[in-house]
Design a protein around this motif. Structure first.
Motif, mmCIF file in Angstrom:
data_model
loop_
_atom_site.group_PDB
_atom_site.id
_atom_site.type_symbol
_atom_site.label_atom_id
_atom_site.label_comp_id
_atom_site.label_asym_id
_atom_site.label_seq_id
_atom_site.Cartn_x
_atom_site.Cartn_y
_atom_site.Cartn_z
ATOM 1 N N PHE A 87 111.239 9.338 -86.038
ATOM 2 C CA PHE A 87 110.102 10.250 -86.098
ATOM 3 C C PHE A 87 109.370 10.162 -84.768
ATOM 4 C CE2 PHE A 87 105.562 10.810 -86.926
ATOM 5 C CZ PHE A 87 105.551 12.071 -87.505
ATOM 6 N N ARG A 88 109.274 11.316 -84.103
ATOM 7 C CA ARG A 88 108.680 11.318 -82.762
ATOM 8 C C ARG A 88 107.350 12.028 -82.764
ATOM 9 N NH1 ARG A 88 112.817 9.748 -79.326
ATOM 10 N NH2 ARG A 88 114.749 9.769 -80.498
ATOM 11 N N ILE A 89 106.410 11.480 -82.041
ATOM 12 C CA ILE A 89 105.085 12.082 -81.970
ATOM 13 C C ILE A 89 104.658 12.144 -80.500
ATOM 14 C CG2 ILE A 89 103.907 9.880 -82.396
ATOM 15 C CD1 ILE A 89 101.937 11.598 -84.102
ATOM 16 N N VAL A 90 104.025 13.241 -80.150
ATOM 17 C CA VAL A 90 103.628 13.465 -78.763
ATOM 18 C C VAL A 90 102.119 13.603 -78.702
ATOM 19 C CG1 VAL A 90 103.768 15.095 -76.856
ATOM 20 C CG2 VAL A 90 105.799 14.548 -78.160
ATOM 21 N N LEU A 91 101.511 12.899 -77.788
ATOM 22 C CA LEU A 91 100.067 13.029 -77.574
ATOM 23 C C LEU A 91 99.842 13.740 -76.244
ATOM 24 C CD1 LEU A 91 98.803 9.446 -78.516
ATOM 25 C CD2 LEU A 91 99.336 11.338 -80.025
ATOM 26 N N HIS A 92 99.021 14.783 -76.300
ATOM 27 C CA HIS A 92 98.679 15.499 -75.070
ATOM 28 C C HIS A 92 97.249 15.176 -74.689
ATOM 29 C CE1 HIS A 92 101.821 18.357 -73.838
ATOM 30 N NE2 HIS A 92 102.313 18.026 -75.014
ATOM 31 N N LEU A 93 97.053 14.888 -73.442
ATOM 32 C CA LEU A 93 95.743 14.416 -73.027
ATOM 33 C C LEU A 93 95.379 15.016 -71.675
ATOM 34 C CD1 LEU A 93 94.661 10.777 -73.469
ATOM 35 C CD2 LEU A 93 94.329 11.840 -71.282
ATOM 36 N N PRO A 94 94.516 16.017 -71.642
ATOM 37 C CA PRO A 94 94.089 16.564 -70.353
ATOM 38 C C PRO A 94 93.248 15.526 -69.600
ATOM 39 C CG PRO A 94 93.512 18.015 -72.180
ATOM 40 C CD PRO A 94 93.884 16.713 -72.769
ATOM 41 N N VAL A 95 93.580 15.306 -68.368
ATOM 42 C CA VAL A 95 92.860 14.305 -67.583
ATOM 43 C C VAL A 95 91.457 14.824 -67.289
ATOM 44 C CG1 VAL A 95 92.843 13.048 -65.403
ATOM 45 C CG2 VAL A 95 94.994 13.456 -66.585
ATOM 46 N N PRO A 96 90.414 14.029 -67.573
ATOM 47 C CA PRO A 96 89.044 14.523 -67.333
ATOM 48 C C PRO A 96 88.739 14.655 -65.843
ATOM 49 C CG PRO A 96 89.019 12.251 -68.070
ATOM 50 C CD PRO A 96 90.427 12.695 -68.176
ATOM 51 N N GLU A 97 87.557 15.189 -65.566
ATOM 52 C CA GLU A 97 87.220 15.523 -64.182
ATOM 53 C C GLU A 97 87.146 14.315 -63.257
ATOM 54 O OE1 GLU A 97 84.019 18.458 -62.982
ATOM 55 O OE2 GLU A 97 84.430 19.050 -65.056
ATOM 56 N N ASN A 98 86.743 13.165 -63.806
ATOM 57 C CA ASN A 98 86.652 11.979 -62.938
ATOM 58 C C ASN A 98 88.022 11.355 -62.671
ATOM 59 O OD1 ASN A 98 87.269 10.811 -65.359
ATOM 60 N ND2 ASN A 98 85.414 9.573 -65.505
ATOM 61 N N ASN A 99 89.082 12.004 -63.155
ATOM 62 C CA ASN A 99 90.451 11.584 -62.879
ATOM 63 C C ASN A 99 90.757 10.201 -63.429
ATOM 64 O OD1 ASN A 99 92.866 12.501 -61.941
ATOM 65 N ND2 ASN A 99 92.624 11.613 -59.903
ATOM 66 N N THR A 100 90.038 9.754 -64.422
ATOM 67 C CA THR A 100 90.236 8.401 -64.950
ATOM 68 C C THR A 100 90.512 8.468 -66.450
ATOM 69 O OG1 THR A 100 88.670 7.624 -63.323
ATOM 70 C CG2 THR A 100 89.221 6.100 -65.091
ATOM 71 N N VAL A 101 91.518 7.728 -66.854
ATOM 72 C CA VAL A 101 91.919 7.703 -68.259
ATOM 73 C C VAL A 101 91.988 6.233 -68.678
ATOM 74 C CG1 VAL A 101 93.771 8.296 -69.874
ATOM 75 C CG2 VAL A 101 93.291 9.796 -67.955
ATOM 76 N N PRO A 102 91.539 5.890 -69.891
ATOM 77 C CA PRO A 102 91.670 4.490 -70.312
ATOM 78 C C PRO A 102 93.136 4.107 -70.463
ATOM 79 C CG PRO A 102 90.234 5.733 -71.800
ATOM 80 C CD PRO A 102 90.879 6.719 -70.912
ATOM 81 N N SER A 103 93.427 2.902 -70.036
ATOM 82 C CA SER A 103 94.811 2.419 -70.125
ATOM 83 C C SER A 103 95.122 1.976 -71.554
ATOM 84 C CB SER A 103 94.981 1.238 -69.174
ATOM 85 O OG SER A 103 96.145 0.538 -69.475
ATOM 86 N N ILE A 104 96.394 2.089 -71.960
ATOM 87 C CA ILE A 104 96.784 1.542 -73.260
ATOM 88 C C ILE A 104 97.697 0.330 -73.082
ATOM 89 C CG2 ILE A 104 96.521 3.725 -74.489
ATOM 90 C CD1 ILE A 104 99.649 3.824 -74.526
ATOM 91 N N ALA A 105 97.694 -0.231 -71.862
ATOM 92 C CA ALA A 105 98.585 -1.361 -71.584
ATOM 93 C C ALA A 105 98.229 -2.596 -72.400
ATOM 94 C CB ALA A 105 98.548 -1.691 -70.091
#
Lengths: 377, 154, 330
Positions: free
Chosen positions: B78-96
């Motif tokens: 079962f495959r799931i895709v998450l789409h996430l537009p990068v916000p204006e500050n160009n920073t996304v929280p890491s999931i590492a």
């Protein structure tokens, strides 16, 4: 003098006596231009930092700067040991995206070629793994058998390593009676060879002592790093894309997905050896039930990729190969991402190798079956 | 069948926008569009439900890059895709922190697209050399750039 | 006058012996290299070297010339003189054990009373050279190789000594020719159960002592690239190789003399000299087994190697020694 001791902020504990060893990019056991910066305490590994990218060619940029057909040869140049699954994945993706139906005979031929390629790849791994453990002879036996597979594939595809055999809507050439007989002959030979490998390797006490309970990958660790393929199946998870999400003609064949129980190097070895037998099984069924008909569907001369996105996964020799396409309606992909299994499998060594003996780390690295150009892409 | 899945039910309560298809028509069974700050929560939820990270990648579209996360469940693919537009500050929280394997994917995206991941254990180049810092080879020039709704269709 | 003549003749004989022995060391290493490569080829379903000379018989001399002609690449970070001394130290003592080796009743340079002790003393010198090479290379791979070599050789000298002492108990002599003479009726390995066990312990320990696979940890190429001789090139590397082959052969000679009845075999014409044929046949058979092991087994891990010596070989050899001593006394 010989050993550089680097003092760190931690005043107590082995970190204080850590020294660094640079394994690679030129090292017999990294099987390519992989570099590992290993922090050691005596012979115990404290930390591993893989450095990759020495063979980086930016395949994804190439994919989005020329028509999609031009990327076909590139698919053979990532995983050099088992390139046909990559090609299979890429073409199935394009075919699905453009709605091209592949004739059943072509799918059968694809399966046979891919499985032969898988056997060749596992044989290469088997030899190289034993070389890592210091056994010099098995690799020659493996190459002897691999030579037969490569001869068949050369006859079929025209290349020995970088096969470019599949075409949009089918395959380049048919498997005629001559080729089929050669494949059957190889299957007979190969089935007799497993007992040789079992005597030489599986039952060898030193081999068992070097691999049993070494490099145990728990299912949890595999999940955190996204490991797939024999590395994952060795840990007892029966995830095989051919089984869970049958593509191409795999629905027509019955085969087992071998799994290990402990997740150690020995289990990964057993899984791969068993997989070769299962591949033979699949090839046998495919040859028997090969439907008659076309080997290539009639396709228009120019094929545009409709706007939209799509992904496709196949089971490569090292794990799940996924191609993710974003198209904008031209004949050039807007974005093509290649998910290579070794990328995740190598990532895992950072955690897995900690606290191991150096020799065990080399054995574990070998058991992951890494192909570096696939990681670097 | 997937509509009754415990995972889908759990996801639907948090992300009502989830689209589920019975067959993997585009290669995945479910897709969610979410905002940048939601990604660690979504990743934890998927981790708790036993999904593995397949890969993370980015696509350069107008107005800004979009991150695409692929997850897979081993039992039934079962495959799931998450789409996430990068916000204006160009920073996304890491999931590492949740998926350790994500660290490399995020480093790769960082050097190919110039996206910054906050909370990342070490955001240095992975495949490119130090001299190529800031090259961002996969960013497209304006003439070749498509807007988001033209290409990221599902 | 008589003194001068006797000194001259003594000098001549010593020079002759030295020349013969050094020549023998080179020829033997060449032959062993060729045999190993041919056998390895056969084990691996290949044919081995075939190009130079009849069936590649000149391959090793040609390789030797290549090694000698090659430029010696000395990394800038090595510890100067020690780096150069190490290969010489490895190579030079390798010839000494042949001085006391009883190849045939009349072919023995020096019938030394403590011949066995002399051989063991010389063999253990190799450790020093290997350590020096690894240490002076100033390279982590070499250093680990050197440390492994020292630990390994010290551990395996004990079982070697203990197993040989078993035979010394049976004969009451350290003199190698005397040990051989005692075996006229029957070889020790056939005569006495204690000697069989002693031989097995000796053989395993000897493989480890000479750093041969499956115990080749100091030069484990999949881990340490080339171990202690990573930084050596050309003839310096060649000297380590010659030393390795020579020590291998010395150990097999020792086993032949002590356990397999040395020169004893069916009577030959000029037996005082020609019976060395039997000696060489036995020694090369043992060499064959060592080569066979090398091309069959994977390498053991370092802690396993240590365990094998300290937990198994030494207690077995010690127990065996005590039992044998008890038997001889009774």
């Amino acid at each position: 003098m010989g050993v550089a001791v680097r003092s760190t902020k931690t005043e107590s504990g082995p970190i204080h006596y850590r020294y660094f060893m640079n394994v690679g990019p030129q090292h017999p056991s990294t099987h390519g231009v992989l570099r590992l910066i290993i922090g050691l305490y005596g012979e115990y590994v404290l930390s591993i930092e893989p450095v990759i990218g020495y063979g980086h060619r930016m395949h994804e940029k190439m994919a989005q700067s020329r028509p999609w057909q031009a990327f076909l040869p590139n698919t053979a140049r990532m995983d050099y040991a088992c390139c046909l699954p990559h090609q299979h994945c890429y073409l199935s993706l394009i075919e699905q995206h453009t709605g091209i139906k592949v004739p059943p005979r072509a799918e059968y031929i694809r399966v046979i070629a891919v499985e032969l390629n898988r056997i060749a790849s596992h044989l290469l791994w088997l030899g190289a793994f034993l070389l890592d453990l210091g056994a010099f002879t098995p690799i020659l036996y493996c190459f002897d058998d691999r030579e037969e597979v490569l001869d068949i594939l050369e006859n079929l595809t025209g290349a020995r390593i970088t096969h470019c055999f599949f075409r949009i809507g089918g395959v380049l050439a048919d498997i005629d009676d001559h080729s089929a007989n050669r494949i059957r002959e190889f299957m007979r030979r190969m089935r007799g060879r497993f007992s040789v490998y079992h005597k030489l390797v599986t039952e060898n006490i030193i081999f068992i002592k070097r691999t049993r309970d070494i490099g145990i990958i728990t299912p949890d660790m595999a999940r955190r790093y996204g490991a797939t393929g024999p590395v994952l199946r060795g840990s007892g998870i029966a995830y095989d894309v051919r089984k869970q999400q049958p593509y191409s003609a795999y629905r027509d064949f019955s085969f087992d997905v071998p799994t290990g129980s402990r997740g150690d190097c020995y289990d990964r070895y057993l899984v791969r050896v068993e997989e070769m037998q299962q591949s033979l099984c699949i090839i046998e069924q495919a040859l028997e039930r090969m439907p008659a008909g076309e080997i290539r569907a009639p396709v228009p001369r120019t094929i545009r990729l409709p706007a939209g996105q799509r992904s496709f996964s196949v089971e490569g020799a090292r794990g799940e190969v996924t191609y993710y396409l974003v198209a904008d309606g031209t004949d050039t992909p807007y974005r093509l991402k290649v998910r290579s299994p070794c990328y995740a499998n190598l990532n895992l060594i950072q955690e897995l190798g900690q606290g191991m003996l150096f020799a065990d780390m080399i054995a574990t690295l070998g058991s992951l079956d890494l192909v570096i150009p696939e990681i670097d892409r | 069948m997937h509509h009754t899945d415990a995972l889908i039910i759990a996801l639907r309560t948090v992300f009502p926008s989830i689209t589920v298809s019975p067959e993997a028509e585009r290669g995945w069974h479910a897709a969610i569009a979410l905002a940048a700050e939601q990604i660690p929560g979504a990743a934890s939820l998927l981790f708790e439900h036993g999904l593995a990270l397949s890969f993370i990648t980015a696509v350069h579209v107008r107005p800004r890059c979009e991150l695409v996360y692929h997850f897979v469940r081993w039992e039934d693919a079962f495959r799931i895709v998450l789409h996430l537009p990068v916000p204006e500050n160009n920073t996304v929280p890491s999931i590492a922190e949740i998926y350790h394997g994500a660290a490399w994917h995020e480093r790769e995206i960082g050097e190919f697209f110039g996206i910054v991941f906050s909370n990342h254990p070490g955001l240095k180049p992975l495949l490119l050399t130090r001299e190529e810092k800031g090259l961002c080879p996969l960013l497209r020039s304006d003439s070749l750039l498509q807007s988001r709704e033209n290409v990221l269709i599902w | 006058m008589d003194t001068i003549i006797s000194i001259t003749s003594a000098f001549t004989s010593v020079a002759l012996a030295a020349a013969v022995i050094v020549g023998f060391v080179f020829v033997n290493a060449t032959a062993l290299g060729y045999i190993e490569r041919k056998l390895c080829g056969r084990f691996q379903r290949r044919i081995g070297p075939m190009e130079v000379g009849w069936h590649g018989i000149l391959q090793m001399p040609v390789d030797g010339i290549k090694l000698i002609a090659k430029q010696l690449i000395v990394p800038s970070h090595v510890a100067g003189p020690l780096f150069y001394v190490a290969p010489v130290l490895a190579f030079a003592p390798a010839a000494l054990p042949f001085l006391v080796m009883p190849f045939a009743p009349r072919i023995q340079v020096l019938a030394m009373e403590a011949g066995l002790v002399f051989v063991l003393a010389v063999i253990s010198f190799n450790t020093f050279a290997v350590f020096l090479a690894g240490w002076s290379s100033n390279n982590n791979y070499s250093m680990i190789g050197a440390l492994r070599a020292v630990a390994q050789n010290i551990s395996y000298e004990i079982p070697i000594l203990l197993s040989l002492l078993t035979v010394v108990f049976l004969t009451g002599s350290f003199n190698l020719s005397r040990i051989v003479q005692v075996q006229e009726s029957l070889w020790f390995v056939l005569r006495h159960p204690g000697a069989i066990l002693a031989f097995l312990v000796f053989f395993i320990a000897a493989i480890a002592e000479t750093n041969r696979a499956p115990f080749d940890l100091p030069e484990a190429e999949s881990e340490l690239t080339a171990g202690f001789h990573t930084e050596y090139s050309g003839i310096a590397f060649g000297m380590f190789m010659i030393a390795e082959y020579t020590y291998l052969f010395v150990n097999c000679c020792l086993a032949t003399a002590v356990f397999f009845g040395g020169w004893w075999g069916p009577t030959l014409p000029f037996g005082q000299y020609s019976s060395c044929i039997w000696f060489f046949i036995k020694a090369y058979t043992l060499v064959f087994i060592v080569i066979w092991c090398r091309w069959t087994f994977p390498r053991v891990r370092f802690d396993q190697l240590m365990n094998l010596s300290w937990k198994y070989l030494i207690p077995i050899a010690l127990g065996n020694l005590l039992l044998t001593a008890l038997c001889t006394k009774l």
